[in-house]
Design a protein around this motif. Sequence first.
Motif, PDB file in Angstrom:
ATOM      1  N   SER A   1       0.813  -1.216   0.000  1.00 41.39           N
ATOM      2  CA  SER A   1       0.000   0.000   0.000  1.00 41.39           C
ATOM      3  C   SER A   1       0.846   1.266   0.000  1.00 41.39           C
ATOM      4  CB  SER A   1      -0.936   0.001   1.209  1.00 41.39           C
ATOM      5  OG  SER A   1      -0.206  -0.097   2.411  1.00 41.39           O
ATOM      6  N   CYS A   2       2.104   1.164   0.473  1.00 45.86           N
ATOM      7  CA  CYS A   2       2.950   2.364   0.512  1.00 45.86           C
ATOM      8  C   CYS A   2       3.503   2.732  -0.858  1.00 45.86           C
ATOM      9  CB  CYS A   2       4.096   2.167   1.503  1.00 45.86           C
ATOM     10  SG  CYS A   2       5.158   0.748   1.130  1.00 45.86           S
TER      11      CYS A   2
ATOM     12  N   VAL B   1      22.399  10.418  10.501  1.00 40.90           N
ATOM     13  CA  VAL B   1      21.119  10.834  11.064  1.00 40.90           C
ATOM     14  C   VAL B   1      20.437  11.873  10.175  1.00 40.90           C
ATOM     15  CG1 VAL B   1      20.035  11.958  13.061  1.00 40.90           C
ATOM     16  CG2 VAL B   1      21.893  10.337  13.409  1.00 40.90           C
ATOM     17  N   THR B   2      21.221  12.615   9.407  1.00 38.07           N
ATOM     18  CA  THR B   2      20.662  13.685   8.581  1.00 38.07           C
ATOM     19  C   THR B   2      20.179  13.208   7.209  1.00 38.07           C
ATOM     20  OG1 THR B   2      22.889  14.167   7.795  1.00 38.07           O
ATOM     21  CG2 THR B   2      22.084  15.423   9.695  1.00 38.07           C
ATOM     22  N   VAL B   3      20.359  11.924   6.906  1.00 44.65           N
ATOM     23  CA  VAL B   3      20.023  11.443   5.570  1.00 44.65           C
ATOM     24  C   VAL B   3      18.513  11.487   5.341  1.00 44.65           C
ATOM     25  CG1 VAL B   3      19.770   9.009   6.228  1.00 44.65           C
ATOM     26  CG2 VAL B   3      20.479   9.585   3.905  1.00 44.65           C
ATOM     27  N   ASP B   4      18.125  11.804   4.111  1.00 49.85           N
ATOM     28  CA  ASP B   4      16.712  11.752   3.724  1.00 49.85           C
ATOM     29  C   ASP B   4      16.445  10.372   3.134  1.00 49.85           C
ATOM     30  OD1 ASP B   4      14.172  11.973   2.756  1.00 49.85           O
ATOM     31  OD2 ASP B   4      14.578  13.604   1.345  1.00 49.85           O
ATOM     32  N   ASP B   5      15.786   9.517   3.900  1.00 53.78           N
ATOM     33  CA  ASP B   5      15.532   8.146   3.439  1.00 53.78           C
ATOM     34  C   ASP B   5      14.039   7.859   3.336  1.00 53.78           C
ATOM     35  OD1 ASP B   5      14.982   8.153   6.124  1.00 53.78           O
ATOM     36  OD2 ASP B   5      16.056   6.302   6.592  1.00 53.78           O
ATOM     37  N   THR B   6      13.293   8.838   2.894  1.00 52.62           N
ATOM     38  CA  THR B   6      11.835   8.673   2.807  1.00 52.62           C
ATOM     39  C   THR B   6      11.424   7.614   1.788  1.00 52.62           C
ATOM     40  OG1 THR B   6      11.809  10.551   1.269  1.00 52.62           O
ATOM     41  CG2 THR B   6      11.268  11.007   3.576  1.00 52.62           C
ATOM     42  N   LYS B   7      12.343   7.257   0.889  1.00 54.48           N
ATOM     43  CA  LYS B   7      12.021   6.231  -0.102  1.00 54.48           C
ATOM     44  C   LYS B   7      12.311   4.813   0.387  1.00 54.48           C
ATOM     45  CE  LYS B   7      12.529   8.976  -4.340  1.00 54.48           C
ATOM     46  NZ  LYS B   7      13.220   9.053  -5.665  1.00 54.48           N
TER      47      LYS B   7
END
Length: 709
Positions: free
Chosen positions: A65-66, A694-700
């Motif tokens: 679903s994501c 910690v600052t990484v953008d891992d929204t995918k």
Amino acid sequence: MAIKESKTDVLIIGAGPSGYMAATWLSRCGIPFRFIDKRSTEVFSGQADGLQCRSLEIFKSFSESCFDFATLDQSWKVANHMIEMCFWSPDEKGELVRNSRVADTIPNISRYTQSVIHQGNVEKWFEDSIQHFSEGKAKVERPILPVSIKIRDDVDLEDPQSHAVEVLVTKLDSESAKPEQYGQIANGLFRQFDGDQDKFYKDISDGNNEDDYEIIHAKYVLGSDGAHSWVRKQLGIDMEGEQTDFVWGVLDMVPITNFPDIRSRCAIHSKDSGSMMVIPRENDLVRLYIQLKEVERDPGTANEERPFSATDKHVKTKGRIDRSKITPESILKQAQNILKPFSFEMTDLSWYTGYQIGQRVSPKFSKQNRIFISGDACHTHSPKAGQGMNVSMQDTYNLGFKLALVCKGLAKQDILSTYESERLKVARDLIAFDHKFSRLFSGKPMIPNSDMLDGVDLDEFHSVYVEGNKFASGTIVDYEDSLLVSKENALSADADGCTMNKLASKVPIGRRLYSDRIISHADGRPIHMADRIPSDGRFRVLIFCGDVDKNKENLEQLHQFQDFMDSPKSYSKKFTPVNAFADSVIETITIHGSLRDKVEFFDFPEFTHPLDFKRRCDYWKLYAGVGSTYHEGQVDIYETYGIDKQKGAILVVRPDSHVAQVSEFSVDGLKQVDNYFNKFMIPQTENVLPEKAVTVDDTKRFVKPRLAV
């Protein structure tokens, strides 16, 4: 100029459903692979059309679903769902009558029913999924033809990371790469009769430039290249079985008829004109499988040598089927005779074909755990039971995650041997079922209360169909004890021969885990168990801790698990690369047996709601297995699985959702889980991945590969 050379983990030869399924697994798990096919274009019509329950379950497992893109669950939305099966046969007067109706799919065997959609759609959805999972890095390379293949003798075959297989390929010219065709109307005749594709492997042009060739060095090769498999022939494996004299025609068209059951699936036996199966499809289409009278043989092919086909006892005396005698008009005429006294015409013909019924199976599915074959390359049979595309895809659904685990260095190469042992049994069972079913379908029916005693007993045909429907659904495939299936603690077997453990008395070990709903403890949302354990390459450990409200000692026991989970020697730590997500190889999910309002989320130990490197809480590892939902009624997965709410149980589920082991809810039970993984998993303590910032953008992260990342 030297011939180009390249390396890859896996080379897939043949872009049919079986090859696509393997490619989907590999792309979902982040494995480098190449995918080649000799055709210049995809399939857009005809070929296989039936999707069984298990295939639809598998498609859904790749369609979470994501995801913000359309994936394989499109098949369920678009396909025609078949609900009813009707049986027609002669009455005492020899007149065609309906004698029974049954459910087309056995009720409650799955949350899906058998459906139909043409293969071109399925392959397109596979392509879309592969493109998204691989971020556009993987696709079918066309038109490329394999020329030679060998397992190198100068590499260590015991090293799973060695590029042990060498395949020479060449680009095809535009004329050779055209989709094979026969006549002016779209059809599949070119694929159905032995010898029709041999030209592709006889006359590779001597005039090709070196630029047109490439040597691909692969760790593993998969031949998913059809019934006339080039890969199988290079391995020297002959198919075992036979070809019959039964010839059937197929039409995809829109019918014009007064036959009342044209929109239901039908099995029709006429008195003197043969048999027919009706398959209602999408967009008003109907597919007819029609038994033809004796089709003429081509006298010019009698006694000819057939180096690229399995032994056919009829060839040397009769020669090959004369395809020119199989036309839409001849097939329609036979259908009209079968359906009398009903009228039948057609319009909007989209595809047709003809084929001989035969059952053949390869005695081996692999060579030295380096080269594998799947799908029609391993087994061929009649299409009326709707098994060809389904069993082919399920072959590589079995193999794909094993290749991924080995290529990632997570599991020993030994697990690859379970592919042949598990799928060869399925193929042989399929051949046995199809042999019986196709002969009953093709035989002349027995007329009630007549003197004719040698015809097909239609009561027997009906019972074989109903019983075979369980097998055909794909949901009762049962894998035997092996490295990946542990039945040693099982204590019972049911009437169907399923291996059970009394701790989960309704969960067959070796079969796919039946899906029922559970309730997210964090937000009360009901979700199917199958949707919580999608196909992403990870094993799951399902801890059923029982009713912790009524049995306080169960919650105490669960808290005692925390020390085990934190130990670097436990399965949860030992087999996961350093700095990878803690659940990226083996995920532990807890399903309690209490009502949600009786226990609080943070009453449970940390491993049921862990924090990641950003201190984000994972709320989706704790579920209630019983209770009332706001919109979907009552839930009790403990009852569904036969698990006692006081004793509990622990289930190990493979990446393909087959149940691998059942053990007791205790620290000793966890140690049994540990022992299971110790047999074939490789410790990852020396495999150190880059530390996550910690600052990484891992929204995918919900869409990208999740295996050992």
